[in-house]
Enzyme design. Structure first.
Site, PDB file in Angstrom:
ATOM      1  N   CYS A 270      -0.341   4.073   2.243  1.00 17.79           N
ATOM      2  CA  CYS A 270      -0.102   3.902   3.678  1.00 17.79           C
ATOM      3  C   CYS A 270       1.372   4.141   4.008  1.00 17.79           C
ATOM      4  O   CYS A 270       1.694   4.727   5.036  1.00 17.79           O
ATOM      5  CB  CYS A 270      -0.442   2.485   4.130  1.00 17.79           C
ATOM      6  SG  CYS A 270      -1.939   1.820   3.435  1.00 17.79           S
ATOM      7  N   ASP A 271       2.278   3.654   3.159  1.00 19.92           N
ATOM      8  CA  ASP A 271       3.689   3.573   3.548  1.00 19.92           C
ATOM      9  C   ASP A 271       4.639   4.439   2.734  1.00 19.92           C
ATOM     10  O   ASP A 271       5.816   4.547   3.086  1.00 19.92           O
ATOM     11  CB  ASP A 271       4.158   2.102   3.451  1.00 19.92           C
ATOM     12  CG  ASP A 271       3.310   1.193   4.334  1.00 19.92           C
ATOM     13  OD1 ASP A 271       2.881   1.651   5.395  1.00 19.92           O
ATOM     14  OD2 ASP A 271       3.072   0.042   3.941  1.00 19.92           O
TER      15      ASP A 271
ATOM     16  N   CYS B 117       0.827  -1.209   0.000  1.00 18.09           N
ATOM     17  CA  CYS B 117       0.000   0.000   0.000  1.00 18.09           C
ATOM     18  C   CYS B 117       0.858   1.255   0.000  1.00 18.09           C
ATOM     19  O   CYS B 117       1.384   1.665   1.039  1.00 18.09           O
ATOM     20  CB  CYS B 117      -0.919  -0.019   1.224  1.00 18.09           C
ATOM     21  SG  CYS B 117      -1.864   1.496   1.404  1.00 18.09           S
TER      22      CYS B 117
END
Ligand code: NDP
Length: 315
Positions: A137-138, A134
């Site tokens: 997200c990261d 993701c």
């Protein structure tokens, strides 16, 4: 034990739209939102192709708006995962991971799909320590670093473009030369100076080290050219796996018919499954379109099918 007319399992665009239509039809609706409320769009960035938003909208914001719209018409959210679904006499019995039980007359399945992983050596060991599924997200953690995105679909292109906001360089590693990605997204990636392509290439191994702190860190990958099977190891800070999704259908294994990949089968152009009173919508049953807007459309269909089915049972 609470009893509801319609239980909706899942809370992406399909589940929310099913809840919107069912609650506006005056049915008592409970949505089981699970552990990722809002579904896959909550881990995406900008959504440019959902109609009605001239300048696009952030995925999490779109889901938030949908949830508020649904609650306005009386549908309730339960932030638990359904771990068992059974037919019991003339209704369905749903049990959540906390052991709470609910009864429902009809069930709409909208559990969506999850990111697939490569299954390559070292991938799970370094998941969260350099390997991610993701970018939204990261990506932030890889500021000014060199990363790889694996895949040749729209997700890979979107994630690669997104990562160039943070990263020094992004290499798209794809196992063949043709792309599934739409032309517009592929062109955007090709024009981006920070993005390079390694085609006919797969990752054979993720390698890393354990830091003094005891934390693991991925430091390199072994790439293989699929044409001549030659391998090379390159240093890399992050790898984002973006190779598609698998349906979250384990809950209903044995209860409804599925294809060999686990996608729930629906009948004709409807959302009826082979189990009376159970309807399916969204990515859980869609192997072709898999778009937020098509998921929403099928959620609407599931609510209408469920409403008519419930009406038919009365008569
Ligand atoms: P896709 O199924 O379209 O693409 C998956 C990619 O991963 C393919 O290139 C595939 O390669 C590759 N792949 C699959 N398994 C492996 C493996 N084991 N090893 C190496 N490579 C692998 O999935 P996406 O998630 O990209 O897209 C799904 C849907 O969502 C599409 O309809 C897409 O258009 C849509 N979407 C739309 C967006 C937007 O409009 N903003 C953004 C993201 C997705 P191969 O081609 O060789 O099979």
């Amino acid at each position: 034990m609470s009893h509801h007319k319609v239980a909706i399992i899942g809370s992406g665009p399909a589940g929310f739209t099913a809840a919107l239509y069912a609650s506006r039809a005056n049915l008592d609706v409970t949505m089981f939102e699970g552990h990722q409320p809002g579904g896959q769009l909550t881990i995406t960035t900008e959504v440019e192709n959902y109609p009605g938003f001239e300048h696009g909208i952030q995925g999490p914001e779109l889901m938030d708006v949908m949830r508020k719209q649904v609650h306005r018409f009386g549908a309730k959210s339960v932030y638990e995962t359904v771990t068992a679904l059974k037919q019991a006499n003339h209704h369905f019995l749903l049990t959540t991971e906390r052991g709470t039980e609910y009864h429902a007359d009809a069930v709409i399945l909208a559990m969506g799909a999850s990111a697939k992983l490569l299954g390559t050596k070292g991938e799970s060991e370094y998941m969260g320590y350099g390997v991610s599924a993701c970018a939204t997200c990261d990506g932030f953690f890889f500021r000014n670093q060199d990363v790889i995105v694996v895949g040749g679909g729209d997700t890979a292109m979107e994630e690669a473009n997104y990562l160039t906001r943070f990263c020094k360089s992004v290499m798209i590693v794809h196992r063949r030369e043709e792309f599934r990605a739409s032309k517009i997204m592929l062109d955007r990636a090709r024009k981006n100076e920070k993005i390079s392509f390694a085609l006919n290439t797969t990752i054979d191994e993720f390698k890393g080290e354990t830091l003094e702190t005891g934390m693991k860190k991925m430091t390199s990958v072994v790439l293989r050219d699929t044409r001549d099977n030659t391998s090379r190891e390159i240093p890399i800070d992050g790898v984002f796996v973006a190779i598609g999704h698998q349906p979250n259908s384990s809950l209903v294994k044995g209860l409804v018919e599925m294809d060999e990949s686990g996608y729930v089968l629906t009948q004709g152009k409807s959302t009826y499954t082979n189990a009376d009173g159970i309807f399916a919508c969204g990515d859980l049953q869609d192997t072709v379109y898999r778009q937020a807007v098509t998921a929403a459309g099928s959620g609407c269909m599931a609510a209408i099918d469920a409403e008519r089915w419930l009406e038919g049972k009365k008569g």
